[in-house]
Design a protein around this motif. Structure first.
Motif, PDB file in Angstrom:
ATOM      1  N   VAL A 162       0.812  -1.157  -0.039  1.00 37.16           N
ATOM      2  CA  VAL A 162       0.133  -0.095  -0.057  1.00 37.16           C
ATOM      3  C   VAL A 162       1.108   1.214   0.224  1.00 37.16           C
ATOM      4  O   VAL A 162       0.639   2.029  -0.641  1.00 37.16           O
ATOM      5  CB  VAL A 162      -0.969  -0.177   1.241  1.00 37.16           C
ATOM      6  N   PRO A 163       1.738   1.349   0.938  1.00 37.06           N
ATOM      7  CA  PRO A 163       2.725   2.685   0.598  1.00 37.06           C
ATOM      8  C   PRO A 163       3.463   2.793  -0.802  1.00 37.06           C
ATOM      9  O   PRO A 163       3.490   4.063  -1.118  1.00 37.06           O
ATOM     10  CB  PRO A 163       3.824   2.451   1.830  1.00 37.06           C
ATOM     11  N   SER A 164       4.013   1.654  -0.976  1.00 40.16           N
ATOM     12  CA  SER A 164       4.640   1.872  -2.534  1.00 40.16           C
ATOM     13  C   SER A 164       3.608   2.136  -3.581  1.00 40.16           C
ATOM     14  O   SER A 164       3.919   2.967  -4.682  1.00 40.16           O
ATOM     15  CB  SER A 164       5.253   0.519  -2.770  1.00 40.16           C
ATOM     16  N   LEU A 165       2.423   1.532  -3.750  1.00 46.21           N
ATOM     17  CA  LEU A 165       1.347   1.973  -4.552  1.00 46.21           C
ATOM     18  C   LEU A 165       1.019   3.639  -4.297  1.00 46.21           C
ATOM     19  O   LEU A 165       0.421   4.132  -5.375  1.00 46.21           O
ATOM     20  CB  LEU A 165       0.091   0.913  -4.337  1.00 46.21           C
ATOM     21  N   LYS A 166       0.805   3.809  -3.228  1.00 42.73           N
ATOM     22  CA  LYS A 166       0.498   5.290  -2.706  1.00 42.73           C
ATOM     23  C   LYS A 166       1.390   6.091  -3.262  1.00 42.73           C
ATOM     24  O   LYS A 166       1.182   7.354  -3.904  1.00 42.73           O
ATOM     25  CB  LYS A 166       0.398   5.523  -1.237  1.00 42.73           C
ATOM     26  N   ASP A 167       2.624   6.079  -3.367  1.00 38.66           N
ATOM     27  CA  ASP A 167       3.785   6.672  -4.085  1.00 38.66           C
ATOM     28  C   ASP A 167       3.551   6.726  -5.450  1.00 38.66           C
ATOM     29  O   ASP A 167       3.977   7.795  -6.205  1.00 38.66           O
ATOM     30  CB  ASP A 167       5.366   6.319  -3.489  1.00 38.66           C
TER      31      ASP A 167
END
Length: 72
Positions: free
Chosen positions: A65-70
């Motif tokens: 999720v944090p990498s997709l958010k970036d």
């Protein structure tokens, strides 16, 4: 042989026999405890934060999720 020397030798021999009998007692006690019928409950596999297989999706969510958010 000198009397005092014989006394030391006899004392050392008695101490060695006492030590050997003590070691034999410990050895027999250990064998008895190892041969005793011990029932151990099977351990469950621990996978992480949550019990069971639910922990794996949380690892993926927390890392992706944090990498997709970036990206977006």
């Amino acid at each position: 042989m000198n009397y005092r020397f014989e006394k030391y030798v006899n004392s050392a021999s008695a101490s060695k026999q006492a030590f050997d009998s003590s070691i034999e007692g410990v050895r027999s006690s250990l064998h008895r405890s190892l041969n005793a019928d011990i029932s151990v409950a099977p351990s469950t596999a621990k996978t992480g934060w949550l019990k069971g297989s639910l922990s794996y999706p949380w690892v993926l969510v927390c890392s992706l999720v944090p990498s997709l958010k970036d990206l977006f």
